[in-house]
Design a protein around this motif. Structure first.
Motif, PDB file in Angstrom:
ATOM      1  N   GLY A 163       0.803  -1.214   0.000  1.00 11.24           N
ATOM      2  CA  GLY A 163       0.000   0.000   0.000  1.00 11.24           C
ATOM      3  C   GLY A 163       0.838   1.267   0.000  1.00 11.24           C
ATOM      4  N   PRO A 164       0.177   2.408  -0.142  1.00  9.63           N
ATOM      5  CA  PRO A 164       0.898   3.691  -0.247  1.00  9.63           C
ATOM      6  C   PRO A 164       1.592   4.116   1.038  1.00  9.63           C
ATOM      7  N   PHE A 165       1.192   3.560   2.183  1.00 11.19           N
ATOM      8  CA  PHE A 165       1.794   3.959   3.464  1.00 11.19           C
ATOM      9  C   PHE A 165       2.510   2.792   4.141  1.00 11.19           C
ATOM     10  N   PRO A 219      -9.043  -7.702 -15.390  1.00 13.41           N
ATOM     11  CA  PRO A 219      -8.889  -6.271 -15.079  1.00 13.41           C
ATOM     12  C   PRO A 219      -8.045  -6.002 -13.849  1.00 13.41           C
ATOM     13  N   ARG A 220      -7.413  -7.046 -13.274  1.00 14.72           N
ATOM     14  CA  ARG A 220      -6.720  -6.842 -12.015  1.00 14.72           C
ATOM     15  C   ARG A 220      -5.574  -5.848 -12.113  1.00 14.72           C
ATOM     16  N   PHE A 221      -4.866  -5.825 -13.254  1.00 14.43           N
ATOM     17  CA  PHE A 221      -3.749  -4.892 -13.346  1.00 14.43           C
ATOM     18  C   PHE A 221      -4.239  -3.450 -13.348  1.00 14.43           C
ATOM     19  N   VAL A 222      -5.504  -3.222 -13.730  1.00 12.81           N
ATOM     20  CA  VAL A 222      -6.078  -1.875 -13.664  1.00 12.81           C
ATOM     21  C   VAL A 222      -6.311  -1.499 -12.205  1.00 12.81           C
ATOM     22  N   PHE A 223      -6.880  -2.436 -11.429  1.00 12.52           N
ATOM     23  CA  PHE A 223      -7.095  -2.171 -10.001  1.00 12.52           C
ATOM     24  C   PHE A 223      -5.772  -1.975  -9.272  1.00 12.52           C
ATOM     25  N   ASP A 224      -4.728  -2.670  -9.729  1.00 14.47           N
ATOM     26  CA  ASP A 224      -3.423  -2.565  -9.073  1.00 14.47           C
ATOM     27  C   ASP A 224      -2.874  -1.149  -9.127  1.00 14.47           C
ATOM     28  N   PHE A 254      -4.536   1.539  -8.651  1.00 13.39           N
ATOM     29  CA  PHE A 254      -5.136   2.312  -7.556  1.00 13.39           C
ATOM     30  C   PHE A 254      -4.760   1.747  -6.190  1.00 13.39           C
ATOM     31  N   THR A 255      -4.619   0.434  -6.090  1.00 13.19           N
ATOM     32  CA  THR A 255      -4.223  -0.169  -4.810  1.00 13.19           C
ATOM     33  C   THR A 255      -2.716  -0.155  -4.606  1.00 13.19           C
ATOM     34  N   GLN A 256      -1.966   0.190  -5.688  1.00 12.30           N
ATOM     35  CA  GLN A 256      -0.506   0.211  -5.675  1.00 12.30           C
ATOM     36  C   GLN A 256       0.051  -1.152  -5.291  1.00 12.30           C
TER      37      GLN A 256
END
Length: 290
Positions: free
Chosen positions: A54-56, A165-170, A172-174
């Motif tokens: 994740g981003p943090f 479509p998982r790489f698209v969600f990735d 946003f979820t990083q």
């Protein structure tokens, strides 16, 4: 109108029937070809819960130290880590004195000296982890013809394509944990039995998570109780695999935490800068007729 609706309904039923038939045929074909897979890995890696996700996300230093211990006592017998210097272990929470002591445990082949001879000496913090074999040919000869890969960047170099479509969600979820997920699944996937009829080449070991085939030359490297932990963590294959996977992620990207902090600050700056630019535009053009 009724005829049109009836025709559409009939077309929908036909399409549904064809879809069901296609699904059934695909299922039968998949079952029929279970012993002869056409893609690898056979099973997709399990998505694990990592502290650095994740981003943090941040590294768990206790886990990294355990992972280093697993690497030293198990993995380093075959795998090199040529790009990792001892001094960088301060990122795991070690002091300078601890790093000097750890480096001195290794023997470094150095030289030439003033006489033109090569010599051995204790390791220093500026040295890199020494390879277990003098060259790639020797590594391959000692491992059935396949040289074990260097582990310095393994966690970034390995990973399974997740597809649409998982790489698209990735985005946003990083999601960037494909390497550690793959390594963990591979290390814990040795106990599974191959499907009936699958031929496993002699001298190799079945692993459904292996990226390049039905089996690999590396035997199962970990077993319960193999490495002793001092902090009370479970001494199981699953825990060893988690810890060494996290350590290899750190080895491949030691500045991950700094990168995420910098990225967050940049985003905050861009948002504030965008707001100021908008307000300035409103102020400058407020008295101008449009």
């Amino acid at each position: 109108m009724k005829k049109i609706l009836s025709s559409l309904a009939l077309l929908g039923l036909v399409a549904a029937g064809m879809g069901a038939a296609s699904t059934g045929a695909s299922a039968q074909e998949e079952a029929h070809n279970e012993a002869a897979p056409t893609h690898f890995p056979i099973h997709e890696p399990k998505e694990m819960d990592w502290s650095f996700a994740g981003p943090f996300g941040t590294y768990d230093k206790a886990q990294l130290q355990r992972g280093l211990k697993v690497y030293k006592e198990v993995c380093s017998a075959c795998h090199s880590m040529n790009l990792v210097a001892f001094r960088t272990l301060e990122g795991l929470g070690y002091s300078d004195a601890q790093i000097k002591t750890l480096a001195a445990e290794y023997t470094i082949h150095d030289g030439p000296n003033d006489a033109g001879d090569m010599f051995d000496r204790p390791g220093k913090p500026s040295d890199h982890f020494p390879a277990p074999f003098p060259n790639v040919e020797a590594a391959a000869a000692a491992n059935g013809g396949a040289a074990p890969p260097d582990m310095s960047l393994l966690a970034k170099a390995r990973g399974v394509e997740r597809g649409f479509p998982r790489f698209v969600f990735d985005i946003f979820t990083q999601y960037a944990q494909g390497g550690p997920d793959y390594i963990h699944s591979l290390l814990t996937g040795y106990d599974q039995q191959p499907p009936s009829g699958m031929v496993i080449p002699e001298g190799t070991y079945y692993n459904p998570y292996f990226l390049s085939g039905v089996s690999l030359k590396m035997p199962k490297p970990l077993s319960d109780g193999q490495v002793t932990y001092d902090d009370g963590a479970p001494q199981t294959v699953d825990q060893y695999s988690r810890d060494v996977s996290a350590f290899l992620m750190w080895a491949a990207e030691p500045h991950l935490e700094d990168r995420k902090k910098t990225g967050f600050r940049v985003l905050v700056f861009l948002l504030l800068f965008g707001a100021l630019v908008y307000l300035t535009k409103r102020k400058v053009w407020a008295g101008v007729a449009h």
